[in-house]
Motif scaffolding. Structure first.
Motif, PDB file in Angstrom:
ATOM      1  N   ILE A 129      27.040 -22.054 121.439  1.00  0.00           N
ATOM      2  CA  ILE A 129      27.070 -20.424 122.367  1.00  0.00           C
ATOM      3  C   ILE A 129      26.845 -20.526 123.576  1.00  0.00           C
ATOM      4  N   ARG A 130      25.482 -21.667 124.005  1.00  0.00           N
ATOM      5  CA  ARG A 130      25.282 -21.763 125.425  1.00  0.00           C
ATOM      6  C   ARG A 130      26.622 -22.333 126.322  1.00  0.00           C
ATOM      7  N   LYS A 131      27.422 -22.973 125.851  1.00  0.00           N
ATOM      8  CA  LYS A 131      28.589 -23.128 126.826  1.00  0.00           C
ATOM      9  C   LYS A 131      29.164 -21.951 127.134  1.00  0.00           C
ATOM     10  N   LEU A 132      29.590 -21.634 126.104  1.00  0.00           N
ATOM     11  CA  LEU A 132      30.406 -19.740 126.109  1.00  0.00           C
ATOM     12  C   LEU A 132      29.507 -19.575 127.173  1.00  0.00           C
ATOM     13  N   LEU A 133      28.578 -19.305 127.245  1.00  0.00           N
ATOM     14  CA  LEU A 133      28.115 -17.913 127.834  1.00  0.00           C
ATOM     15  C   LEU A 133      27.439 -19.303 129.076  1.00  0.00           C
ATOM     16  N   ALA A 134      28.041 -20.365 129.391  1.00  0.00           N
ATOM     17  CA  ALA A 134      27.676 -21.121 130.879  1.00  0.00           C
ATOM     18  C   ALA A 134      29.262 -20.606 130.956  1.00  0.00           C
ATOM     19  N   LEU A 135      30.748 -20.971 130.776  1.00  0.00           N
ATOM     20  CA  LEU A 135      31.745 -20.890 131.524  1.00  0.00           C
ATOM     21  C   LEU A 135      31.910 -19.072 131.003  1.00  0.00           C
ATOM     22  N   LYS A 237      28.611 -12.648 124.575  1.00  0.00           N
ATOM     23  CA  LYS A 237      27.443 -11.632 124.610  1.00  0.00           C
ATOM     24  C   LYS A 237      27.618 -11.099 123.109  1.00  0.00           C
ATOM     25  N   SER A 238      29.290 -10.995 123.025  1.00  0.00           N
ATOM     26  CA  SER A 238      29.413 -10.291 121.753  1.00  0.00           C
ATOM     27  C   SER A 238      28.962 -10.765 120.162  1.00  0.00           C
ATOM     28  N   VAL A 239      28.913 -12.303 120.741  1.00  0.00           N
ATOM     29  CA  VAL A 239      28.822 -13.306 119.420  1.00  0.00           C
ATOM     30  C   VAL A 239      27.351 -13.498 119.293  1.00  0.00           C
ATOM     31  N   VAL A 240      26.578 -12.825 120.595  1.00  0.00           N
ATOM     32  CA  VAL A 240      25.106 -13.253 120.503  1.00  0.00           C
ATOM     33  C   VAL A 240      24.789 -11.698 120.236  1.00  0.00           C
ATOM     34  N   ARG A 241      25.253 -10.930 119.946  1.00  0.00           N
ATOM     35  CA  ARG A 241      25.146  -9.159 119.536  1.00  0.00           C
ATOM     36  C   ARG A 241      25.226  -9.069 117.936  1.00  0.00           C
ATOM     37  N   ILE A 243      24.394 -11.692 116.159  1.00  0.00           N
ATOM     38  CA  ILE A 243      23.955 -12.298 115.638  1.00  0.00           C
ATOM     39  C   ILE A 243      22.486 -11.749 115.433  1.00  0.00           C
ATOM     40  N   ARG A 244      22.712 -10.772 116.120  1.00  0.00           N
ATOM     41  CA  ARG A 244      21.380  -9.643 116.218  1.00  0.00           C
ATOM     42  C   ARG A 244      20.558 -10.432 117.450  1.00  0.00           C
ATOM     43  N   LEU A 245      21.002 -11.083 118.081  1.00  0.00           N
ATOM     44  CA  LEU A 245      20.149 -11.553 119.097  1.00  0.00           C
ATOM     45  C   LEU A 245      19.802 -10.711 121.120  1.00  0.00           C
ATOM     46  N   ASP A 246      21.179  -9.672 120.931  1.00  0.00           N
ATOM     47  CA  ASP A 246      21.351  -9.482 122.020  1.00  0.00           C
ATOM     48  C   ASP A 246      20.804  -7.792 122.114  1.00  0.00           C
ATOM     49  N   ARG A 247      19.508  -6.842 122.474  1.00  0.00           N
ATOM     50  CA  ARG A 247      19.589  -5.311 121.915  1.00  0.00           C
ATOM     51  C   ARG A 247      19.634  -5.289 122.942  1.00  0.00           C
ATOM     52  N   LYS A 248      19.407  -5.552 124.778  1.00  0.00           N
ATOM     53  CA  LYS A 248      20.574  -4.683 125.608  1.00  0.00           C
ATOM     54  C   LYS A 248      21.289  -4.119 125.021  1.00  0.00           C
ATOM     55  N   GLY A 249      22.645  -5.659 124.466  1.00  0.00           N
ATOM     56  CA  GLY A 249      23.383  -5.739 124.252  1.00  0.00           C
ATOM     57  C   GLY A 249      24.616  -4.589 123.659  1.00  0.00           C
ATOM     58  N   ARG A 250      23.376  -4.305 122.587  1.00  0.00           N
ATOM     59  CA  ARG A 250      23.636  -3.330 121.486  1.00  0.00           C
ATOM     60  C   ARG A 250      23.822  -1.594 121.665  1.00  0.00           C
ATOM     61  N   ARG A 251      22.176  -2.021 123.093  1.00  0.00           N
ATOM     62  CA  ARG A 251      22.066  -0.493 123.189  1.00  0.00           C
ATOM     63  C   ARG A 251      23.123  -0.117 123.831  1.00  0.00           C
ATOM     64  N   GLU A 252      23.993  -0.835 124.967  1.00  0.00           N
ATOM     65  CA  GLU A 252      25.191  -0.309 125.804  1.00  0.00           C
ATOM     66  C   GLU A 252      25.814   0.004 125.272  1.00  0.00           C
TER      67      GLU A 252
END
Ligand code: SF4
Length: 381
Positions: A129-135, A237-241, A243-252
């Motif tokens: 996932i870190r590689k995906l976010l970096a790309l 971002k959508s994967v992180v969302r 797995i419930r790790l991205d609260r800001k993304g969820r709010r947006e």
């Protein structure tokens, strides 16, 4: 799907599995998929079917396919594709990965992990996932840099260089260094004297947004025209969302759905509502135009398209719907993009002339056909 290949490759390699990477999506991939898929099914089905055929031709014996509980056809992709491929004589195991269920989603990787436990699977998954976010960060840097680049083609060369560095990064600390160096490199590639001619937000169907070989390299084309773009969908971002790790993304995401409510009675039931909400957000964030990219027969985005002209009128923002299928050709897409960019640049110039002359934004909105908003039409409350 965009940079997902690099992330998935990294996860499975860490779990000790051999990966067969299909060739990048090409004309052959799309033709193969279109030949064996039902005619009116949406384009991502056809493209991924073509990818699967090309992967199986290279010797894969297992196919992993993303699925979801959503209310569109994605949930039916894998069983239909499995039937078609087995009818064609391929022998393989199909494994659906449901990204709506976070634990199950990560857990699916254990099935491929050759008996590895959570203590191996979780770090491998997080590194992928870190590689995906970096790309995806590299893509953002490209979108910001290309309309400002000091030398034609420099952004693309930098992207290729840093993409390979991310792909080859063996651990998190190397990956962190690569990200820092890439940010610096992209900043240095910008000419101070160059500013984008316009800013466009790209909304619509996720697959079409993320896969450049299917969307005719939309971001690059716009960047070469001097336009700064922003995409509303990012897979990482959508994967992180999920797995419930991205609260800001969820709010947006929730806010976008709320914004779409005046236009759709049951916004939660349609992912196209997100495109409507994201278009309204683009107005608040001073974008000059919006492109709605979608596969020709995409159910949720066809719904969004049907009300988009009203959203555009109500909020005074030009929107270009861009349906794409296997018959679309590059020349036609480029012509439409050029015409749209011309329109929003002239509109921007007119607005700034009016502002200078002191006639104000109200007149400019009238000049572009802005009528009463939907809320005004429906009456307050
Ligand atoms: S969102 Fe549209 S294109 Fe994507 S799977 Fe659903 S119907 Fe098909």
């Amino acid at each position: 799907m965009g940079p997902l290949t690099v992330a998935i490759k990294s996860i499975f390699r860490r779990l000790g599995q051999e990966i067969v990477v299909p060739p990048p999506t090409s004309h052959r991939t799309i033709s193969l998929g279109a030949r064996y898929a039902p005619e009116l099914v949406c384009m991502p089905f056809k493209v991924t079917l073509g990818n699967m055929i090309e992967g199986l031709e290279r010797g894969a014996d297992t196919v992993a396919m993303a699925t979801s509980h959503g209310n569109c056809r994605l949930g039916f992709y894998w069983p239909a594709q499995e039937i078609i491929l087995k009818d064609l004589g391929f022998q393989f195991e199909m494994i659906p990965i449901n990204y709506d269920r976070p634990l199950e989603f990560v857990g699916e990787f254990r099935r491929f992990g050759g008996g590895k436990g959570w203590k191996d699977v979780l770090p491998a998954f997080m590194f992928g996932i870190r590689k995906l976010l970096a790309l995806e960060e590299l893509e953002v840097l490209c979108m910001e840099t290309r309309p400002r680049e000091r030398e034609s083609g420099l952004t693309t060369r930098l992207f290729r260089k840093w993409q390979a560095a991310v792909d080859n990064a063996p651990d998190s600390s190397t990956l962190k260094q690569v990200r820092q160096q890439a940010r610096k490199g992209f900043l240095e590639a910008r000419a101070e004297s160059r500013e984008p001619v316009a800013r466009i937000r790209i909304v619509g169907e996720a697959y079409m947004m993320a896969e450049p070989n299917v969307n005719f390299h939309l971001q690059q084309k716009l960047g070469d025209m001097g336009v700064e773009t922003e995409r509303s969908y990012w897979l990482g971002k959508s994967v992180v969302r999920a797995i419930r790790l991205d609260r800001k993304g969820r709010r947006e995401h929730e806010k976008a759905i709320r914004d779409a409510t005046p236009y759709m009675r049951y916004p939660d039931l349609c992912t196209g509502c997100q495109s409507i909400g994201e278009t309204i957000q683009a107005v608040r964030r001073n974008f000059d135009g919006v492109i709605l990219i979608m596969p020709f027969t995409c159910m949720p985005e066809v719904l969004a398209q049907s009300v988009m002209h009203r959203v555009s009128e109500d909020h005074g923002i030009p929107v270009l719907p861009l349906p794409i299928d296997e018959h679309s050709d590059e020349g036609g897409i480029s012509t439409r993009l050029e015409a749209f960019v011309d329109l929003i640049v002239r509109r921007k110039q007119l607005k700034s002339r009016e502002a200078l002359a002191g006639t104000g934004a109200a007149h400019s909105a009238r000049a572009f056909g802005r009528g009463p908003t939907t809320t005004e039409r429906l009456g307050a409350g």
